[in-house]
Scaffold this active site. Structure first.
Site, PDB file in Angstrom:
ATOM      1  N   ASP A  32       0.848  -1.193   0.000  1.00 19.12           N
ATOM      2  CA  ASP A  32       0.000   0.000   0.000  1.00 19.12           C
ATOM      3  C   ASP A  32       0.887   1.248   0.000  1.00 19.12           C
ATOM      4  OD1 ASP A  32      -3.221   0.514   0.991  1.00 19.12           O
ATOM      5  OD2 ASP A  32      -1.820   2.195   1.087  1.00 19.12           O
ATOM      6  N   ASN A  86     -12.910  -2.941   2.826  1.00 21.19           N
ATOM      7  CA  ASN A  86     -13.797  -1.797   3.008  1.00 21.19           C
ATOM      8  C   ASN A  86     -14.797  -1.799   1.857  1.00 21.19           C
ATOM      9  OD1 ASN A  86     -12.411  -0.884   5.314  1.00 21.19           O
ATOM     10  ND2 ASN A  86     -10.893   0.177   4.048  1.00 21.19           N
ATOM     11  N   GLY A  92     -15.181   3.495   4.410  1.00 14.91           N
ATOM     12  CA  GLY A  92     -13.801   3.902   4.108  1.00 14.91           C
ATOM     13  C   GLY A  92     -13.289   3.466   2.754  1.00 14.91           C
ATOM     14  N   HIS A  99     -10.606  -4.870  -3.311  1.00 12.67           N
ATOM     15  CA  HIS A  99      -9.256  -5.168  -2.818  1.00 12.67           C
ATOM     16  C   HIS A  99      -9.323  -5.635  -1.377  1.00 12.67           C
ATOM     17  CE1 HIS A  99     -10.159  -0.874  -2.277  1.00 12.67           C
ATOM     18  NE2 HIS A  99      -9.456  -0.944  -1.153  1.00 12.67           N
ATOM     19  N   HIS A 101      -7.209  -5.621   2.050  1.00 11.81           N
ATOM     20  CA  HIS A 101      -6.054  -5.119   2.797  1.00 11.81           C
ATOM     21  C   HIS A 101      -5.507  -6.267   3.641  1.00 11.81           C
ATOM     22  CE1 HIS A 101      -6.871  -0.679   2.357  1.00 11.81           C
ATOM     23  NE2 HIS A 101      -8.109  -1.110   2.183  1.00 11.81           N
TER      24      HIS A 101
HETATM   25  P1  5GP Z   1      -9.709   1.714   0.485  1.00  5.84           P
HETATM   26  O1  5GP Z   1      -9.678   3.029   1.223  1.00  5.84           O
HETATM   27  O2  5GP Z   1     -10.482   1.846  -0.812  1.00  5.84           O
HETATM   28  O3  5GP Z   1     -10.143   0.547   1.315  1.00  5.84           O
HETATM   29  O4  5GP Z   1      -8.199   1.397   0.136  1.00  5.84           O
HETATM   30  C1  5GP Z   1      -7.524   1.964  -0.930  1.00  5.84           C
HETATM   31  C2  5GP Z   1      -6.064   1.843  -0.599  1.00  5.84           C
HETATM   32  O5  5GP Z   1      -5.344   2.009  -1.793  1.00  5.84           O
HETATM   33  C3  5GP Z   1      -5.554   2.891   0.393  1.00  5.84           C
HETATM   34  O6  5GP Z   1      -4.984   2.234   1.508  1.00  5.84           O
HETATM   35  C4  5GP Z   1      -4.526   3.666  -0.408  1.00  5.84           C
HETATM   36  O7  5GP Z   1      -3.402   4.025   0.366  1.00  5.84           O
HETATM   37  C5  5GP Z   1      -4.153   2.695  -1.511  1.00  5.84           C
HETATM   38  N1  5GP Z   1      -3.764   3.296  -2.773  1.00  5.84           N
HETATM   39  C6  5GP Z   1      -4.448   4.236  -3.477  1.00  5.84           C
HETATM   40  N2  5GP Z   1      -3.815   4.518  -4.625  1.00  5.84           N
HETATM   41  C7  5GP Z   1      -2.709   3.717  -4.659  1.00  5.84           C
HETATM   42  C8  5GP Z   1      -1.656   3.543  -5.610  1.00  5.84           C
HETATM   43  O8  5GP Z   1      -1.611   4.176  -6.669  1.00  5.84           O
HETATM   44  N3  5GP Z   1      -0.686   2.638  -5.296  1.00  5.84           N
HETATM   45  C9  5GP Z   1      -0.712   1.909  -4.133  1.00  5.84           C
HETATM   46  N4  5GP Z   1       0.300   1.044  -3.944  1.00  5.84           N
HETATM   47  N5  5GP Z   1      -1.702   2.045  -3.220  1.00  5.84           N
HETATM   48  C10 5GP Z   1      -2.675   2.939  -3.485  1.00  5.84           C
END
Ligand code: 5GP
Ligand code: ZN
Length: 113
Positions: A32, A86, A92, A99, A101
């Site tokens: 991440d 999420n 969130g 995806h 985490h």
């Molecule tokens: P969400 O908030 O949708 O559950 O998680 C999205 C995650 O994607 C976040 O933890 C954020 O830091 C990560 N993220 C967003 N854009 C990128 C990216 O371009 N590269 C990587 N490696 N992580 C990303």
């Protein structure tokens, strides 16, 4: 199958670089960008589903669960880690490509925030 404006589709297609942990024909895992724990990986299917609510491929969802524990093993956190999906803005979710985490490397409190 893929959404041309989706950042995770771009990562899956190698149009955007990511720090890869593992890859199969179905999914890939990478670190991440904004880690919330010493070890924080994301596991995504190559196939685009905007959230868990839209994912109906039972076989692929099963493969992701197996992939998640392989990622935990690769990160040396198999003794203690947490999987988070999420789902929905209120929970969130910020990237609308499903995806998982994978978090570990520090004590993880319960209940989560
Ligand atoms: P969400 O908030 O949708 O559950 O998680 C999205 C995650 O994607 C976040 O933890 C954020 O830091 C990560 N993220 C967003 N854009 C990128 C990216 O371009 N590269 C990587 N490696 N992580 C990303
Ligand atoms: Zn996508």
């Amino acid at each position: 199958m893929r959404d041309k404006n989706c950042i995770f589709c771009k990562i899956a297609n190698k149009e955007i670089n990511s720090n890869l942990i593992l890859e199969t024909e179905d999914y890939l895992a990478f670190h991440d960008l904004n880690p919330q724990a010493p070890k924080h990986a994301l596991l995504i299917p190559k196939k685009h589903f905007s959230s868990l609510n839209h994912a109906d491929d039972i076989e692929l969802l099963g493969k992701l669960m197996i992939g998640a524990k392989e990622v935990a093993e690769k990160l040396n956190i198999k003794e203690a880690y947490r999987l988070v999906i999420n789902t929905g803005e209120g929970a969130g979710q910020t990237v609308f490509h499903i995806h998982i985490h994978i978090l570990g490397g520090r004590p993880l409190e319960w209940p989560p925030g």
